[in-house]
Design an enzyme around this catalytic site. Sequence first.
Site, PDB file in Angstrom:
ATOM      1  N   CYS A 140       0.864  -1.184   0.000  1.00 42.03           N
ATOM      2  CA  CYS A 140       0.000   0.000   0.000  1.00 42.03           C
ATOM      3  C   CYS A 140       0.897   1.228   0.000  1.00 42.03           C
ATOM      4  O   CYS A 140       2.096   1.120  -0.294  1.00 42.03           O
ATOM      5  CB  CYS A 140      -0.968  -0.017   1.188  1.00 42.03           C
ATOM      6  SG  CYS A 140      -0.199   0.084   2.812  1.00 42.03           S
ATOM      7  N   ASN A 156       2.371   1.502   4.246  1.00 45.67           N
ATOM      8  CA  ASN A 156       2.725   0.256   4.944  1.00 45.67           C
ATOM      9  C   ASN A 156       2.487   0.368   6.446  1.00 45.67           C
ATOM     10  O   ASN A 156       3.221  -0.207   7.250  1.00 45.67           O
ATOM     11  CB  ASN A 156       4.173  -0.184   4.659  1.00 45.67           C
ATOM     12  CG  ASN A 156       4.520  -1.601   5.134  1.00 45.67           C
ATOM     13  OD1 ASN A 156       5.642  -1.872   5.543  1.00 45.67           O
ATOM     14  ND2 ASN A 156       3.565  -2.507   5.113  1.00 45.67           N
ATOM     15  N   CYS A 213      -1.232   0.964   7.481  1.00 40.51           N
ATOM     16  CA  CYS A 213      -2.664   0.666   7.681  1.00 40.51           C
ATOM     17  C   CYS A 213      -3.113  -0.597   6.939  1.00 40.51           C
ATOM     18  O   CYS A 213      -3.431  -1.607   7.561  1.00 40.51           O
ATOM     19  CB  CYS A 213      -3.529   1.842   7.242  1.00 40.51           C
ATOM     20  SG  CYS A 213      -3.296   3.316   8.238  1.00 40.51           S
ATOM     21  N   ARG A 214      -3.156  -0.535   5.602  1.00 44.68           N
ATOM     22  CA  ARG A 214      -3.759  -1.635   4.842  1.00 44.68           C
ATOM     23  C   ARG A 214      -2.837  -2.832   4.645  1.00 44.68           C
ATOM     24  O   ARG A 214      -3.243  -3.983   4.926  1.00 44.68           O
ATOM     25  CB  ARG A 214      -4.213  -1.122   3.459  1.00 44.68           C
ATOM     26  CG  ARG A 214      -5.365  -0.168   3.520  1.00 44.68           C
ATOM     27  CD  ARG A 214      -5.556   0.556   2.202  1.00 44.68           C
ATOM     28  NE  ARG A 214      -4.443   1.460   1.916  1.00 44.68           N
ATOM     29  CZ  ARG A 214      -4.311   2.186   0.827  1.00 44.68           C
ATOM     30  NH1 ARG A 214      -5.218   2.080  -0.132  1.00 44.68           N
ATOM     31  NH2 ARG A 214      -3.293   2.998   0.677  1.00 44.68           N
ATOM     32  N   SER A 215      -1.634  -2.617   4.132  1.00 43.55           N
ATOM     33  CA  SER A 215      -0.795  -3.786   3.812  1.00 43.55           C
ATOM     34  C   SER A 215      -0.351  -4.568   5.051  1.00 43.55           C
ATOM     35  O   SER A 215      -0.199  -5.796   4.957  1.00 43.55           O
ATOM     36  CB  SER A 215       0.394  -3.406   2.911  1.00 43.55           C
ATOM     37  OG  SER A 215       1.211  -2.426   3.495  1.00 43.55           O
ATOM     38  N   ASP A 269      -8.105   3.684   1.444  1.00 42.46           N
ATOM     39  CA  ASP A 269      -7.186   4.060   2.515  1.00 42.46           C
ATOM     40  C   ASP A 269      -7.990   4.517   3.734  1.00 42.46           C
ATOM     41  O   ASP A 269      -8.732   5.493   3.652  1.00 42.46           O
ATOM     42  CB  ASP A 269      -6.303   5.204   2.003  1.00 42.46           C
ATOM     43  CG  ASP A 269      -5.200   5.551   2.967  1.00 42.46           C
ATOM     44  OD1 ASP A 269      -5.225   5.059   4.116  1.00 42.46           O
ATOM     45  OD2 ASP A 269      -4.302   6.307   2.577  1.00 42.46           O
TER      46      ASP A 269
HETATM   47  P1  4NP Z   1      -1.731   2.875   4.157  1.00 40.37           P
HETATM   48  O1  4NP Z   1      -2.326   4.262   4.736  1.00 40.37           O
HETATM   49  O2  4NP Z   1      -1.244   3.188   2.749  1.00 40.37           O
HETATM   50  O3  4NP Z   1      -2.896   1.970   4.162  1.00 40.37           O
HETATM   51  O4  4NP Z   1      -0.617   2.471   5.094  1.00 40.37           O
HETATM   52  C1  4NP Z   1      -1.555   5.420   4.806  1.00 40.37           C
HETATM   53  C2  4NP Z   1      -0.863   5.705   5.952  1.00 40.37           C
HETATM   54  C3  4NP Z   1      -0.092   6.857   6.033  1.00 40.37           C
HETATM   55  C4  4NP Z   1      -0.031   7.719   4.960  1.00 40.37           C
HETATM   56  C5  4NP Z   1      -0.715   7.414   3.806  1.00 40.37           C
HETATM   57  C6  4NP Z   1      -1.475   6.277   3.729  1.00 40.37           C
HETATM   58  N1  4NP Z   1       0.732   8.903   5.043  1.00 40.37           N
HETATM   59  O5  4NP Z   1       0.692   9.709   4.109  1.00 40.37           O
HETATM   60  O6  4NP Z   1       1.433   9.109   6.034  1.00 40.37           O
END
Ligand code: 4NP
Length: 145
Positions: A3, A6, A8-10, A113
Amino acid sequence: MVCLGNICRSPLAEGVMQHLADEHNLDWTVDSAGTGSWHVGEGPDRRSVRTAQRFGVDISKQVCRQFKAVDFDRFDLILVMDNNNLSDVLSLARNEQDAAKVRLLLNDKEVPDPYYDNNQFEPVYRLIEGGCKDIIREYAHLQID
Ligand code: 4NP
């Protein structure tokens, strides 16, 4: 599992897929990474940790890392959460064999997200779990509920 952050989702996808692989005695190596580098070295988002824990999956010990081209050598399949991840990962592909390993976890839709919405973590968990089960059905040819 890839994702953006790295965190939240992955991490959820790694945890769920490893849990299911263990449950079905599949000798699969499962890992996750982000296309971005902001959170490298951190653990997963606490909301993801708590959501996974509620479903009996421990992701608390994962450490964030960034996706690198060498991951194309280390893995047979690279499952991404959304279309931005897809284009970012494909931009690192060195040849057609690399590119052929990459697909959306949910074939026809994105895993949204949840970062800015606390209420999205459980729906996202369920989407990811459904996608992981479909992958197991497809690649391990198992009939699972
Ligand atoms: P993820 O979510 O891609 O599911 O881990 C996010 C977590 C943090 C950020 C973006 C997406 N960020 O911009 O910090």
